[in-house]
Scaffold this active site. Structure first.
Site, mmCIF file in Angstrom:
data_model
loop_
_atom_site.group_PDB
_atom_site.id
_atom_site.type_symbol
_atom_site.label_atom_id
_atom_site.label_comp_id
_atom_site.label_asym_id
_atom_site.label_seq_id
_atom_site.Cartn_x
_atom_site.Cartn_y
_atom_site.Cartn_z
ATOM 1 N N PRO A 24 0.786 -1.232 0.000
ATOM 2 C CA PRO A 24 0.000 0.000 0.000
ATOM 3 C C PRO A 24 0.818 1.283 0.000
ATOM 4 C CG PRO A 24 0.054 -0.887 2.191
ATOM 5 C CD PRO A 24 0.804 -1.861 1.330
ATOM 6 N N ASP B 145 2.663 -6.757 -13.671
ATOM 7 C CA ASP B 145 3.148 -7.949 -12.985
ATOM 8 C C ASP B 145 4.645 -7.743 -12.769
ATOM 9 O OD1 ASP B 145 4.092 -10.418 -12.226
ATOM 10 O OD2 ASP B 145 3.000 -11.550 -13.745
ATOM 11 N N CYS C 150 8.106 -10.617 4.812
ATOM 12 C CA CYS C 150 7.684 -10.665 6.216
ATOM 13 C C CYS C 150 7.438 -12.116 6.596
ATOM 14 C CB CYS C 150 6.446 -9.808 6.438
ATOM 15 S SG CYS C 150 5.069 -10.277 5.409
#
EC number: 2.1.1.-
Length: 767
Positions: free
Chosen positions: A187, A242, A321
């Site tokens: 984001p 992509d 992560c």
């Protein structure tokens, strides 16, 4: 597109690692289990514990602490945006007002710890507290602090971002002249960090560098635009591709086409997200090794594509992560092996002093979702070959493994500094990738065929050595290959492209989904629209008028935007191979009644800090008391302002003005950062055109507590004005207000950033 490709695309769209980044909605689904209506999720997963205990990623004797930390809610963290000159003032305000109010406070029987700076983040610009996001939102005692965070986040002065998410941009070591690619950007919290670093020197309105922020998900691109817009930079472009097949771009260098190589690349890939268990508690029940096995191939292709587009001597940060070596060290080892010495891991152990991390591991095993272990590729049965690939295992050759220096990777464990889990590797490019070194063959393929080859979303089969012809479009292969660049130039020149118009790419060249974007049209040099603007604002000769653009090819131009000359170069040379979602900052808006004035365009607050250095007319210097009045009252009459301000305004014609506050170093109690506001000089009053959250920000920096707002009267109530009652002195009678525009909040703050081209232009008051 096959089923497997669709699955990979879906995985890329559902990246959990940044759910919290700057977005209030992040993690809501996970918190539903705590708020009733759904059974509470049990934070247990035996397979997870068995897997990571076997891999020994946690030091001996620390397993209990590791699991305890994962079961605790993630503490709230915030970052003060570093490039704005107001950063020190915000920091001063936080430390001396809001943090002091948290001292000796208890919430739900828990003592609130005063926020502390992250020891490894420069200049005390990042802070953490023991408060979870849920408590921060729900507790009445913390309402004022929460409102401050929300408002300052909307203004772009604070980013509510997880601590570990701040690490990759810091390790990129960005300088203002760097060309940067953020491959999986949405984001956008890391993207905003990169923009801040470009604008380290606020005296330079147009840094030489830029950020191209990409995401595969069209909808998430608009969230990315919203985040980036808060920083009002002319050096950011959001694109929709992509990442594993993001097209090679060209730029014009001294009249010839050259391939664009990036100085810095952030490769924060989609991952299984088991490092986010503290905020995404769904991961506890959904975790399985299958997620990592399915994502490994995509992660490797994205990292490979990034390495291809990195300039020699450039730096690429790969991050996830996830704590899983299949997504971490296995990807890095495979990339280093196929690079044949072109890439190497950088030793960054001393670049973030104070950060605790574990070195990367050099041995690991692969486990299937049903708990079956494999130590090397030779032991994997043929029936498992579609699920497990050879690149998932560590290299067999001990010398080759040692030369990779996988211990230079960084793995952040949650219990060491009360954070989420994270993995980072910093790669430096020493030479061209091996498939770029071979002399390319320019075959007689059509442009469409080449484009479809380059942008095929399926890419090479997982784990197989990448076929150079698939990884690189033949027309753009090779470093410094001028023949190919010239051939590409000739192909483009054969088209019937309009000068200065960067439209959406033709559908036959790209199968892209999402909203159709308006074109980016640069203002021609001979456009009659510009001379009145130039004269009205006495623009400096150095003003880069060629960088002005609009988003329409027909009808009246309602908004004018500005980009840096480097992004203009990128736009003009790549419009047919790149889907641009947004770029540029709004600098002028058309007035509906503009023909009555000397200039049809008023200044826009969004771009005023970029535009101000070039403006030599219609500038009014105001005092701090004037700023307070201008920001709390909608249309203050001249008599409400200081005599110095009145003397400057009285001789100006009606129209847009710049209101400039210069700090007084002799008065340390006054606001010590400059402020530039857009205003309108009416017949007998001045009003500001500043979005609501930005108004509140400036008032807070001047020590005023915002108590509320009288919407009908356009008055913001502060602790200084609360005692006064009745109709404000400067209120305009209702009949005189008829036909006036909406407040600037409605015009600029409330209009969606993602549809900037369609924002209402706003009509200043004809008074």
């Amino acid at each position: 597109m096959g089923r497997r490709s669709r699955g990979r695309r879906l995985q890329q769209q559902q990246r959990p690692e940044d759910a919290e980044d700057g977005a209030e909605g992040g993690g809501k689904r996970g918190e539903a289990g705590w708020e009733g209506g759904y059974p509470e999720i049990v934070k247990e997963n035996k397979l997870f514990e068995h897997y990571y205990q076997e891999l020994k990623i946690v030091p001996e004797g620390e397993w209990g602490q590791f699991m305890d930390a994962l079961r605790e809610p993630l503490p709230a963290t915030l970052r003060i945006t570093g490039y704005k000159s107001h950063a020190k003032e915000i920091l001063h305000c936080l430390k001396n007002k809001y943090f002091k109010e948290l001292e000796d406070l208890e919430v739900d029987g828990q003592k609130v710890e005063v926020p502390q700076p992250l020891s490894w983040y420069p200049e005390e610009l990042a802070w953490h507290t023991n408060l979870s996001r849920k408590i921060l939102r729900k507790s009445p005692q913390l309402e004022k602090f929460h409102q401050f965070l929300v408002s300052e986040t909307e203004s772009g002065n604070i980013s509510r971002q997880e601590a570990v998410s701040m690490i990759p941009p810091l390790l990129l070591n960005v300088r203002p002249h760097h060309k940067i690619l953020d491959m999986c950007a949405a984001p956008g919290s890391k993207t905003t960090q990169l923009i801040e670093m470009l604008h380290a020197d606020m005296n330079v309105p147009f840094p030489e560098g830029f950020v191209i922020a990409n995401d595969v998900d069209n909808k998430r691109c608009y969230l990315l635009v919203h985040q980036a817009k808060r920083l009002s930079s002319p050096c950011i472009m959001v694109v929709n591709h992509d990442a594993s097949s993001i097209p090679r771009l060209q730029i014009d260098v001294d009249g010839r086409k050259e391939i664009l190589f990036y100085d810095r690349i952030l490769c924060d890939v989609p991952c299984s997200g088991d490092g986010t268990m503290r905020k995404n508690i769904d991961v506890w029940k959904k975790w399985t090794t299958l997620n990592s096995l399915q994502l490994h191939g995509l992660q490797l292709r994205i990292a490979t594509r990034g390495a291809e587009q990195l300039a020699e001597g450039g730096r690429m940060v790969y991050s996830t992560c996830s704590l899983n070596p299949i997504e971490d060290e296995a990807v890095i080892a495979s990339l280093l092996e196929k690079s044949e010495g072109a890439l190497e891991l950088a030793d960054v152990s001393d670049e973030l002093p104070g950060l605790k991390w574990m070195p990367g591991i050099t041995q690991w095993k692969v486990m299937t979702k049903d708990g079956q272990w494999f130590t090397d590729w030779d032991t994997v049965p043929h029936s498992r070959h579609t699920q497990i690939r050879p690149t998932m295992f560590p290299p067999k050759d001990p010398e080759k493994l040692q030369a990779m220096h996988l211990e230079r990777c960084l793995r952040i464990l949650p219990h060491h500094q009360n954070t989420g889990g994270f993995f980072v590797a910093v790669l430096v490019k020493k030479s061209s990738m091996p498939w770029n070194k071979r002399q390319p063959k320019l075959q007689g393929k059509s442009a469409e065929t080449r484009e479809s080859t380059q942008l095929s979303p399926a890419g090479p089969a997982e784990g197989k050595p990448a076929d150079p012809s698939k990884l690189e479009s033949p027309s753009f292969t090779g470093t410094g290959d001028t023949e190919i660049a010239h051939a590409a130039e000739d192909l483009e020149n054969n088209g019937n492209k309009k000068d200065g118009v960067c439209g959406p790419p033709p559908s036959k060249k790209m199968k892209l989904f999402g909203f159709k974007e308006d074109p980016f049209v640069f203002i021609p040099e001979d456009d009659p629209l510009f001379p009145p603007i130039e004269k009205f604002y006495a623009l400096a000769p150095s003003f880069p008028r060629m960088n002005l653009l609009t988003r329409t090819t027909e009808g009246k131009k309602r908004q004018l935007y500005m980009v840096s000359k480097e992004l203009r170069n990128v736009l003009l040379n790549n419009s047919e191979k790149m889907k641009v979602i947004n770029t540029g900052i709004k600098v002028w808006c058309r007035n509906n009644s503009g023909e009555e004035f000397d200039c049809a365009f008023r200044l826009a607050q969004e771009g005023i800090y970029t535009l101000y250095p070039f403006i030599n007319s219609r500038i009014i210097t105001v005092s701090m008391e004037d700023v307070k009045i201008l920001l709390t009252q909608e249309n203050p009459f001249f008599r409400k302002l200081s005599s110095e301000t009145y003397s400057q305004a009285k001789d100006l014609a009606k129209g847009s003005v710049v209101l400039k506050y210069e700090p007084d170093s002799a008065n340390p109690d006054a606001l010590q950062c400059p402020i530039v506001l857009c205003g309108w000089r009416g017949k007998a009053s001045i009003r500001t055109f500043v979005p609501k959250n930005e108004r509140l920000h400036y008032l807070r920096m001047m020590g005023l507590e915002v108590l509320g707002e009288k919407k009908k009267e356009g008055v913001i109530l502060t602790n200084e004005s609360a005692a006064s009652t009745g109709q404000p002195e400067n209120e305009v009678p209702e009949e005189q207000r008829a036909g006036e525009p909406n407040s600037p909040d409605a015009e600029e703050a409330n209009s969606p950033d993602v549809t900037a081209a369609c924002d209402p232009a706003g009509v200043p008051p004809p008074r």
